[in-house]
Design a protein around this motif. Structure first.
Motif, short mmCIF file in Angstrom:
data_model
loop_
_atom_site.label_atom_id
_atom_site.label_comp_id
_atom_site.label_asym_id
_atom_site.label_seq_id
_atom_site.Cartn_x
_atom_site.Cartn_y
_atom_site.Cartn_z
N PHE A 23 0.84 -1.19 0.00
CA PHE A 23 0.00 0.00 0.00
C PHE A 23 0.89 1.25 0.00
CE2 PHE A 23 -4.51 -1.14 1.62
CZ PHE A 23 -4.58 -2.18 0.72
N CYS A 25 0.06 4.42 1.63
CA CYS A 25 -0.77 5.32 2.45
C CYS A 25 -0.13 6.69 2.57
CB CYS A 25 -1.00 4.71 3.82
SG CYS A 25 -1.95 3.17 3.76
N GLU A 26 -0.95 7.72 2.53
CA GLU A 26 -0.48 9.09 2.51
C GLU A 26 0.41 9.42 3.70
OE1 GLU A 26 -0.71 11.63 0.48
OE2 GLU A 26 -1.91 10.68 -1.08
N CYS A 28 2.23 7.28 5.54
CA CYS A 28 3.31 6.32 5.81
C CYS A 28 4.25 6.17 4.62
CB CYS A 28 2.69 4.97 6.19
SG CYS A 28 3.91 3.73 6.70
N ASN A 96 -3.02 -4.89 6.33
CA ASN A 96 -3.87 -3.99 5.56
C ASN A 96 -5.07 -4.74 4.96
OD1 ASN A 96 -2.95 -5.24 3.13
ND2 ASN A 96 -1.29 -3.75 2.91
N SER A 118 -6.19 -2.04 9.13
CA SER A 118 -6.20 -0.59 8.92
C SER A 118 -7.30 -0.19 7.95
CB SER A 118 -4.84 -0.14 8.36
OG SER A 118 -3.81 -0.40 9.28
N ASP A 120 -8.84 3.57 7.18
CA ASP A 120 -8.81 4.99 7.53
C ASP A 120 -10.03 5.75 7.05
OD1 ASP A 120 -6.22 4.89 8.81
OD2 ASP A 120 -5.39 4.63 6.80
N ILE A 130 -6.46 7.51 0.06
CA ILE A 130 -5.47 7.43 1.14
C ILE A 130 -4.47 6.32 0.90
CG2 ILE A 130 -5.16 6.91 3.60
CD1 ILE A 130 -7.93 8.21 4.08
N THR A 131 -4.95 5.15 0.47
CA THR A 131 -4.10 3.95 0.41
C THR A 131 -3.51 3.67 -0.96
OG1 THR A 131 -5.93 2.47 -0.15
CG2 THR A 131 -5.51 2.88 2.19
#
Length: 322
Positions: A23, A25-26, A28, A96, A118, A120, A130-131
């Motif tokens: 993934f 994610c924004e 991480c 995830n 997760s 979000d 996001i992902t």
């Protein structure tokens, strides 16, 4: 029993088996996984030795993390190795969930008892934004199956001001009829997300105040529980948890240690560096490994120093699975 100089006891090990994640994610890995290690990840036999050493020192819960641990094809064997270790009573995973319906049965058969997933956002478009993956429906189906199999499920949602801060009502509606614990986690600053952190950090305190005003009651934590403040309500099947690392005395209840996928002990998610213990793992000398763990624990600090903007060696959360 593993205990530090502040009297904190460590019943809980977070064991990373890979730092790879698929993934982006924004908060991480916004640019996706960037390989910056030799990827000489812990082997199954090393995982067994770690589980055994920690169990003999009083650890009763192991959480397998990544990156994304299910990217390892031998994940069921890793779960089984931990579950079959005398003294280990709970085996959990953080994932995830990108192929959760395909995997969950084999994980449970291997001995999985708990799972963190997760999510979000419950808005499919926001989730994908996001992902980087349109997988929300798949993940939700996997969670339903995990509940059917008797797995204790927790869902992690990172609070982000410009992404999901407005979604509390949607999440509350979901747990009205779904028996999970939904945990809102304050966005944490890491080595490579300072600008994103400054724009998107939001405190969990307003949510706590709202919950209390609406009749939610705080639950006493178990000794192996994480740092979340959990709340229940008689009208809801699910629970709410709040993880607020910037709150007062957050570290006073610390009960976990971390080992990276490369065999380094991290006394804190935001410690200055990982402490290399791999030689003691590969030598298959449980006694020496236990002695080294006990010695190194003497250097654990009283707090993470996040309030001072100190993020230690943690460039991003995929390094240690949070």
């Amino acid at each position: 029993m593993l205990q530090d100089k502040f009297g904190r006891r460590f019943h809980y090990l977070r064991l990373s088996i890979t730092d790879v994640c698929n993934f982006s994610c924004e908060y991480c890995l916004p640019d996706g996984y960037q390989c910056d290690t030799d990827r000489d990840f812990l082997s199954l036999i090393e995982i067994k030795r770690i589980a055994s050493a920690f169990a003999k020192l009083g650890t009763s819960k192991i959480r397998i993390t990544g990156g994304e641990p299910s990217l390892r094809k031998d994940l069921p064997e890793a779960i089984r190795a931990c579950a079959n270790t005398p003294g280990i009573k709970q085996v959990a995973i953080t994932t995830n969930g990108y192929k959760l319906p395909d995997h969950i049965d084999s994980w449970v058969e291997a001995g999985l008892t708990q799972m963190n997933v997760s999510i979000d956002s419950l808005d499919p478009r926001m989730f994908a934004s996001i992902t980087g993956h349109d997988k929300l429906d798949v993940i939700l189906r996997g969670i339903d199956r995990a509940i059917e199999l008797g797995v204790t499920v927790k869902v992690n949602a990172v609070l982000m001001r410009h992404f999901n801060q407005h979604e509390l009502s949607s999440f509350l509606q979901w747990i009205k009829t779904t028996s999970i614990t939904l945990r809102f986690i304050e966005l944490m600053q890491t080595g490579d997300n300072q600008l994103f952190f400054n724009k998107n950090h939001a405190s969990g305190l307003p949510i706590k105040e709202q919950l209390i005003s609406e009749g939610w009651q705080q639950i006493i934590r178990d000794k192996t529980a994480g740092p979340a403040q959990e709340f229940s309500h008689p009208d809801f099947k699910g629970r709410i948890g709040l993880i607020m690392p910037y709150s007062k005395d957050f570290c006073a209840s610390c009960n976990r240690l971390r080992i990276s996928a490369l065999g380094k002990l991290h006394l804190c998610l935001f410690s200055e560096q990982g402490l290399d213990i791999r030689e003691y793992i590969t030598d298959d000398d449980t006694q020496r490994l236990q002695e080294e763990l006990t010695t190194l624990l003497g250097d654990k600090k009283s707090t993470h120093f996040l309030h001072d903007g100190y993020t230690g060696a943690t460039k991003h959360l995929a390094m240690l699975g949070g």
